[in-house]
Design an enzyme around this catalytic site. Structure first.
Site, PDB file in Angstrom:
ATOM      1  N   HIS A  16      -1.639 -13.014  -1.099  1.00 43.59           N
ATOM      2  CA  HIS A  16      -2.853 -13.459  -0.404  1.00 43.59           C
ATOM      3  C   HIS A  16      -2.778 -14.923   0.022  1.00 43.59           C
ATOM      4  CE1 HIS A  16      -5.513  -9.971  -2.110  1.00 43.59           C
ATOM      5  NE2 HIS A  16      -4.601  -9.563  -1.264  1.00 43.59           N
ATOM      6  N   THR A  17      -1.607 -15.503   0.006  1.00 44.89           N
ATOM      7  CA  THR A  17      -1.419 -16.835   0.589  1.00 44.89           C
ATOM      8  C   THR A  17      -1.353 -16.744   2.120  1.00 44.89           C
ATOM      9  OG1 THR A  17       0.089 -18.730   0.723  1.00 44.89           O
ATOM     10  CG2 THR A  17       1.110 -16.646   0.263  1.00 44.89           C
ATOM     11  N   HIS A  67       0.826  -1.212   0.000  1.00 49.63           N
ATOM     12  CA  HIS A  67       0.000   0.000   0.000  1.00 49.63           C
ATOM     13  C   HIS A  67       0.860   1.262   0.000  1.00 49.63           C
ATOM     14  CE1 HIS A  67      -4.247  -1.595   1.165  1.00 49.63           C
ATOM     15  NE2 HIS A  67      -3.650  -2.358   0.283  1.00 49.63           N
ATOM     16  N   SER A 125       4.506   7.026   2.838  1.00 52.60           N
ATOM     17  CA  SER A 125       3.348   7.933   2.952  1.00 52.60           C
ATOM     18  C   SER A 125       2.205   7.273   3.720  1.00 52.60           C
ATOM     19  CB  SER A 125       2.874   8.373   1.565  1.00 52.60           C
ATOM     20  OG  SER A 125       2.697   7.258   0.720  1.00 52.60           O
ATOM     21  N   ASN A 185      -7.554   1.289   3.266  1.00 52.55           N
ATOM     22  CA  ASN A 185      -6.753   1.340   4.496  1.00 52.55           C
ATOM     23  C   ASN A 185      -7.587   1.507   5.758  1.00 52.55           C
ATOM     24  OD1 ASN A 185      -4.262   1.079   3.217  1.00 52.55           O
ATOM     25  ND2 ASN A 185      -4.112   3.286   2.821  1.00 52.55           N
ATOM     26  N   ASP A 203       7.471   5.592  -0.229  1.00 50.35           N
ATOM     27  CA  ASP A 203       7.994   6.752   0.492  1.00 50.35           C
ATOM     28  C   ASP A 203       7.435   6.843   1.914  1.00 50.35           C
ATOM     29  OD1 ASP A 203       5.384   7.348  -0.017  1.00 50.35           O
ATOM     30  OD2 ASP A 203       5.751   9.383  -0.762  1.00 50.35           O
ATOM     31  N   ASP A 238      -6.380 -17.494   2.318  1.00 50.81           N
ATOM     32  CA  ASP A 238      -6.059 -18.846   1.850  1.00 50.81           C
ATOM     33  C   ASP A 238      -6.507 -19.809   2.943  1.00 50.81           C
ATOM     34  OD1 ASP A 238      -4.937 -21.303   1.317  1.00 50.81           O
ATOM     35  OD2 ASP A 238      -2.853 -20.594   1.285  1.00 50.81           O
ATOM     36  N   GLU A 251      -3.747   9.104   3.662  1.00 53.89           N
ATOM     37  CA  GLU A 251      -3.851   7.738   3.131  1.00 53.89           C
ATOM     38  C   GLU A 251      -4.521   6.743   4.069  1.00 53.89           C
ATOM     39  OE1 GLU A 251       0.203   7.780   0.779  1.00 53.89           O
ATOM     40  OE2 GLU A 251      -0.447   5.720   1.122  1.00 53.89           O
TER      41      GLU A 251
HETATM   42  C1  HEM Z   1      -5.681  -6.678  -7.082  1.00 56.02           C
HETATM   43  C2  HEM Z   1      -4.865  -6.393  -6.101  1.00 56.02           C
HETATM   44  C3  HEM Z   1      -5.250  -6.500  -4.651  1.00 56.02           C
HETATM   45  C4  HEM Z   1      -6.464  -6.312  -4.067  1.00 56.02           C
HETATM   46  C5  HEM Z   1      -7.775  -5.902  -4.717  1.00 56.02           C
HETATM   47  C6  HEM Z   1      -6.286  -6.580  -2.662  1.00 56.02           C
HETATM   48  C7  HEM Z   1      -7.285  -6.481  -1.712  1.00 56.02           C
HETATM   49  C8  HEM Z   1      -7.173  -6.908  -0.418  1.00 56.02           C
HETATM   50  C9  HEM Z   1      -8.241  -6.907   0.544  1.00 56.02           C
HETATM   51  C10 HEM Z   1      -9.661  -6.434   0.273  1.00 56.02           C
HETATM   52  C11 HEM Z   1      -7.762  -7.442   1.699  1.00 56.02           C
HETATM   53  C12 HEM Z   1      -8.541  -7.649   2.991  1.00 56.02           C
HETATM   54  C13 HEM Z   1      -8.480  -6.389   3.822  1.00 56.02           C
HETATM   55  C14 HEM Z   1      -9.437  -6.387   4.985  1.00 56.02           C
HETATM   56  O1  HEM Z   1     -10.420  -7.106   4.983  1.00 56.02           O
HETATM   57  O2  HEM Z   1      -9.173  -5.615   5.949  1.00 56.02           O
HETATM   58  C15 HEM Z   1      -6.381  -7.745   1.472  1.00 56.02           C
HETATM   59  C16 HEM Z   1      -5.538  -8.298   2.421  1.00 56.02           C
HETATM   60  C17 HEM Z   1      -4.223  -8.574   2.186  1.00 56.02           C
HETATM   61  N1  HEM Z   1      -3.493  -8.237   1.060  1.00 56.02           N
HETATM   62 FE1  HEM Z   1      -4.245  -7.619  -0.691  1.00 56.02          FE
HETATM   63  N2  HEM Z   1      -4.986  -6.935  -2.438  1.00 56.02           N
HETATM   64  C18 HEM Z   1      -4.325  -6.892  -3.622  1.00 56.02           C
HETATM   65  C19 HEM Z   1      -2.983  -7.130  -3.828  1.00 56.02           C
HETATM   66  C20 HEM Z   1      -2.091  -7.431  -2.840  1.00 56.02           C
HETATM   67  C21 HEM Z   1      -0.668  -7.479  -2.990  1.00 56.02           C
HETATM   68  C22 HEM Z   1       0.069  -7.125  -4.270  1.00 56.02           C
HETATM   69  C23 HEM Z   1      -0.147  -7.862  -1.794  1.00 56.02           C
HETATM   70  C24 HEM Z   1       1.278  -8.074  -1.402  1.00 56.02           C
HETATM   71  C25 HEM Z   1       2.247  -8.351  -2.212  1.00 56.02           C
HETATM   72  C26 HEM Z   1      -1.252  -8.050  -0.895  1.00 56.02           C
HETATM   73  C27 HEM Z   1      -1.149  -8.505   0.395  1.00 56.02           C
HETATM   74  C28 HEM Z   1      -2.217  -8.661   1.253  1.00 56.02           C
HETATM   75  C29 HEM Z   1      -2.103  -9.315   2.532  1.00 56.02           C
HETATM   76  C30 HEM Z   1      -0.865  -9.991   3.068  1.00 56.02           C
HETATM   77  C31 HEM Z   1      -3.357  -9.236   3.133  1.00 56.02           C
HETATM   78  C32 HEM Z   1      -3.766  -9.706   4.539  1.00 56.02           C
HETATM   79  C33 HEM Z   1      -3.471  -8.577   5.508  1.00 56.02           C
HETATM   80  C34 HEM Z   1      -3.781  -8.884   6.960  1.00 56.02           C
HETATM   81  O3  HEM Z   1      -4.196  -9.982   7.298  1.00 56.02           O
HETATM   82  O4  HEM Z   1      -3.586  -7.956   7.772  1.00 56.02           O
HETATM   83  N3  HEM Z   1      -2.411  -7.760  -1.544  1.00 56.02           N
HETATM   84  N4  HEM Z   1      -6.046  -7.404   0.184  1.00 56.02           N
END
Ligand code: HEM
Length: 330
Positions: free
Chosen positions: A193-194, A68, A78, A94, A76, A245, A88
């Site tokens: 998202h693993t 993010h 931010s 966020n 940076d 996952d 942000e």
């Molecule tokens: C199309 C791109 C992406 C979308 C739409 C997306 C969206 C989301 C959403 C909606 C969540 C759940 C947030 C919540 O319920 O509070 C999430 C969690 C997460 N995202 Fe993504 N994400 C994307 C790409 C990425 C990328 C590129 C990474 C890292 C390389 C990433 C890492 C994570 C991780 C690790 C979580 C879990 C965070 C936690 O448990 O605190 N995501 N994402």
């Protein structure tokens, strides 16, 4: 003699002005702090270890913070700035969602006690993300360093730059290409998202009335659908969390991609990498490859993280080294 020295001076001036015109910036390097903060990497590693010993999910939260950060105005720091609701932290992706800020504060203060005033918060995020992946069982890589911290934090910019879980694949791909990343980066980085969790509110649009059809998203596998329908009922608590996952929540592996092949992606933005029409000509074959080849996923993920960490960094005399990651220096 005099004439050739004048020629040389003129030539040097020309080269320097050309470089300035081209906006040539300093590059990030792996040994940026080798003299000014030689213990940096071990300090961060220890802090991340402590944090995930307390709560395993923190690895996921730290990885997401770096993502993010980098997608909005470059890496940076931010995303770390406190402020009013124009900053942000108040962007859709966020607010009530991004977390880990206290852990970043703890890392920063440990770093400051050994090397005061030299390490940027943006670099701390990049190292913490790498360590989080490694300590969750994922790949490692040499983190490029030398970023400086920015002064701008904008919810509007973040809303425009961060992909949403409800977006179509073409729009998501565009958000990656806008920051210089490609389709391989889209797929490999989604593999983040693993690990980690997501709230019902980020995927319940798929469960009952998907896109106004009056029916669930047909690409979701039946038993998972039934499970999630009872976990996130209509008018239930949209802040309830479940695993991104469901197969190996805390382990950084390639189950995320196996899930997509089985129709078990949690977010709409996950499953469309395999099931949408556009996926056939863009992302689907890579999802299949990663689902079968852990090593390939790890190699591509590490490379994509390095690329993501290189999005528009502030270097040289641009930006600053924040004293406190939550505020610009006065
Ligand atoms: C199309 C791109 C992406 C979308 C739409 C997306 C969206 C989301 C959403 C909606 C969540 C759940 C947030 C919540 O319920 O509070 C999430 C969690 C997460 N995202 Fe993504 N994400 C994307 C790409 C990425 C990328 C590129 C990474 C890292 C390389 C990433 C890492 C994570 C991780 C690790 C979580 C879990 C965070 C936690 O448990 O605190 N995501 N994402």
């Amino acid at each position: 003699m005099m004439k050739s020295s004048n020629n040389f001076k003129g030539y040097s001036l020309l080269v320097i002005s050309l470089l300035l015109c081209l906006g040539v910036r300093s590059q990030l390097t792996t040994d940026f702090y080798s003299k000014t903060c030689p213990t940096l990497l071990s300090i961060v590693r220890k802090q991340v270890q402590n944090a995930i010993k307390t709560e395993m999910r923190m690895a996921a939260s730290l990885l997401r913070l770096h993502f993010h950060d980098c997608f909005v105005n470059g890496c940076d720091a931010s995303v770390l700035l406190d402020g009013d609701n124009t900053t942000e932290k108040f962007a859709f992706g966020n607010i009530n969602s991004a977390r880990g800020f206290e852990v970043v504060d703890a890392i920063k203060s440990a770093v400051e006690s050994s090397c005061s005033g030299v390490v940027s918060c943006a670099d701390i995020l990049a190292i913490a993300a790498r360590d989080s992946v490694l300590l969750s069982g994922g790949p490692t890589w040499r983190v490029l360093l030398g970023r400086r911290d920015g002064a701008v934090s904008s919810a509007t910019q973040a809303n425009a730059a961060l992909p949403s879980p409800f977006e179509a694949l073409d729009a998501i791909i565009k958000k990656y290409t806008d920051v210089g990343l490609n389709i391989t980066d889209v797929v490999s980085l989604s593999g983040g998202h693993t690990i980690g969790l997501a709230k019902c509110g980020t995927f319940d649009n798929r469960l009952f009335n998907f896109s106004g059809t009056g029916a669930p998203d047909s690409t979701m596998e039946a038993s998972m659908l039934a499970d999630l329908q009872s976990f996130c009922p209509v008018n239930g608590d949209s802040n309830r969390f479940t695993a991104l996952d469901r197969n190996s929540t805390d382990l950084f592996d390639n189950h995320y991609f196996k899930n997509l092949v089985d129709g078990k992606g949690l977010l709409g933005s996950d499953q469309i990498l395999y099931s949408s029409d556009l996926a056939g000509s863009t992302t689907k074959s890579l999802v299949e490859s990663y689902s079968k080849d852990l090593k390939l996923f790890f190699t591509d993920f590490a490379n994509s993280m390095i690329k993501m960490g290189n999005i528009s960094p502030l270097t040289g005399s641009n930006g600053e080294i924040r004293k406190n990651c939550r505020a610009v220096n006065s």
